[in-house]
Enzyme design. Structure first.
Site, PDB file in Angstrom:
ATOM      1  N   HIS A 161       4.584 -74.889  20.029  1.00 38.83           N
ATOM      2  CA  HIS A 161       5.974 -74.913  19.989  1.00 38.83           C
ATOM      3  C   HIS A 161       6.629 -74.785  21.659  1.00 38.83           C
ATOM      4  CE1 HIS A 161       5.205 -74.853  15.775  1.00 38.83           C
ATOM      5  NE2 HIS A 161       4.068 -73.879  16.081  1.00 38.83           N
ATOM      6  N   SER A 282      17.640 -83.528  47.225  1.00 40.39           N
ATOM      7  CA  SER A 282      18.746 -83.895  46.797  1.00 40.39           C
ATOM      8  C   SER A 282      19.958 -83.814  47.999  1.00 40.39           C
ATOM      9  CB  SER A 282      19.316 -82.442  45.909  1.00 40.39           C
ATOM     10  OG  SER A 282      20.960 -82.624  45.868  1.00 40.39           O
TER      11      SER A 282
END
Ligand code: ARG
Length: 464
Positions: A161, A282
């Site tokens: 999970h 970026s």
């Protein structure tokens, strides 16, 4: 007299040429030119067989052979003029052959049809891609094995999970992907065996009255045998669908791994550092190093599985034998193959170049009460407490540690005995992550010795 201006290939029956829109929807040359080499290989095998069986003369076969080689060199050299009016690669090649060698070119199409021709070409093309996928998978598996070997005993958290579950080893995690890509490899090999039958000589749908030798063309093209039913052979695209489903499952595996790399390379995890060669920056945020290759690999599964669905839909309603719908098979397979090969290569590059951050992995491995199961197992093994009760005792101790903001090994023996009075000092020996992973010695477990054994098994299999 036939009117050759109406249509170069079937002017006998047709008085007028096609509408421009008809030509646009009908033509496949824009994409099936990618099968030029396969088309010429198929024609060469067919012509040689026609001569061997006495259907055409040796002289004609020789002229065809030479002419086809010229056509191939024109295509490879980029000088070939592809024509939309000639619809597809099969008719483009044949028309050019006629320009080069004249009359014998017209004998090449004896005892075959474009239906068995396209099935043969496309199978040869898909078979090449299965071979490329096999190489790509082997390279990726080798890169993963190197990572697994280097970090067979590096501890990291194992998740369920995406919550910390139990400590595992880096090598074990890498080997999980080796198993997945190993199954993909075996699917690729299976698919190749199943598809490797030659449709050539099935002709339009019913076979032919010419005394052809299908064994001969099959073996010339590297097929194991000719297909056994001509109706099936010209209308079967299972091989393309199987290629796409194998590709889809593999792309899904690539995507899961890519997702982990995206998470692991984030500032919050810092489990791995991807190399500059497989990252981008970026344009506005100078600190950024983005895992674009992983993100794109993650996205590729969509188009590959989409291709699988699209071709399944094309095929599902078709009566036997060939229908033109089937021309829609190629673009899907071409696109899926290109992107699958690219994704495999990019993943291999990333895995080879990436470095695991051993300290960050170890620090994370010990947090989140990851050895709670070891504590419960200790209660069962040493104190003979039933597992369900041991689970409860451990849960109480986890809650205690959590409320104090500490980890399980930071609790005192008195704290522990307050919850279960049988607990002794010995319990602390199982609360460390190293001990935890070393104890997972069951076959296929995370213990470094098990991981090393699996690495050795894989290496032996790949060499053998
Ligand atoms: N371009 C066609 C295809 O890709 C070749 C077969 C055409 N056969 C026919 N009977 N029209 O399917």
């Amino acid at each position: 007299m036939t009117d050759q201006s109406s249509n170069q290939m079937w002017g006998g029956r047709f008085a007028a040429g096609p509408d421009a829109i008809m030509e646009a929807i009908n033509a496949s040359i824009g994409f099936d030119k990618r099968m030029a080499a396969q088309d010429i290989a198929g024609s060469r095998a067919h012509a040689a067989m026609l001569a061997a069986t006495g259907v055409i003369t040796d002289n004609d076969a020789e002229a065809i052979r030479e002419g086809l080689l010229t056509v191939l060199s024109e295509i490879e050299g980029g000088t070939f003029q592809f024509s939309t009016a000639l619809e597809d690669i099969h008719m483009n090649v044949e028309a050019r052959l006629k320009e080069i060698i004249g009359e014998p070119a017209g004998r090449l199409h004896t005892g075959r049809s474009r239906n068995d021709q396209v099935a043969t070409d496309f199978k040869l093309w898909v078979r090449d891609q299965l071979d490329a996928a096999e190489s790509g998978l082997l390279a990726l598996i080798r890169a993963l094995l190197s990572q697994a070997e280097a970090g067979a005993d590096w501890v990291m958290p194992g998740f369920t999970h995406l919550q910390t579950a139990q400590p595992v080893t880096w090598g074990h995690h890498m080997m999980a992907y080796v198993e997945m890509f190993g199954r993909d490899l075996s699917r690729v090999r299976d698919a190749r065996v199943r598809m490797n039958e030659s449709p050539l000589g099935s002709a339009a749908l019913a076979g032919t009255s010419f005394p052809i030798d299908r064994e001969m063309t099959a073996s010339a093209l590297g097929f194991d045998r000719p297909t056994a039913n001509s109706l099936d052979a010209v209308s079967d695209r299972d091989f393309a669908l199987e290629f796409l489903s194998v590709a889809s499952i593999c792309a899904m595996h690539l995507s899961r791994f890519a997702e982990e790399l995206v998470i692991w390379s984030s500032a919050q995890f810092r489990f791995v550092t991807l190399s500059d060669r497989f990252s981008t920056g970026s344009s506005i945020m100078p600190q950024k190093k983005n895992p674009d290759a992983a993100e794109l690999i993650r996205a590729k599964v969509g188009r590959i599985f989409g291709a699988n669905t699209a071709l399944m839909m094309v095929m599902k309603g078709l009566p036997l034998a060939y229908s033109k719908d089937m021309q829609e098979d190629k673009e899907q397979v071409f696109d899926a193959a290109d992107n699958w090969m690219l994704a495999l290569a990019a993943m291999e590059g990333m895995v080879k170049d990436m470095s695991a951050n051993r300290e960050a992995l170890a620090a994370a491995a010990g947090s989140g009460f990851s050895t709670a199961t070891d504590l419960a197992d200790w209660l069962v093994r040493v104190l003979k407490v039933p597992f369900r009760d041991a689970h409860h005792v451990t849960g109480t101790l986890v809650a205690m540690a959590e409320s104090r903001g500490c980890d399980l090994p930071d609790l005192s023996l008195e704290d522990m005995q307050g919850v279960h009075d049988g607990i002794t000092e010995d319990v602390f020996s199982v609360l460390g992550v190293e001990n935890s992973v070393n104890s997972r010695m069951s076959y296929g477990g995370t213990a470094p010795a098990q991981v090393r054994a699996q690495v050795a098994r894989w290496k032996e299999m790949l060499e053998g």
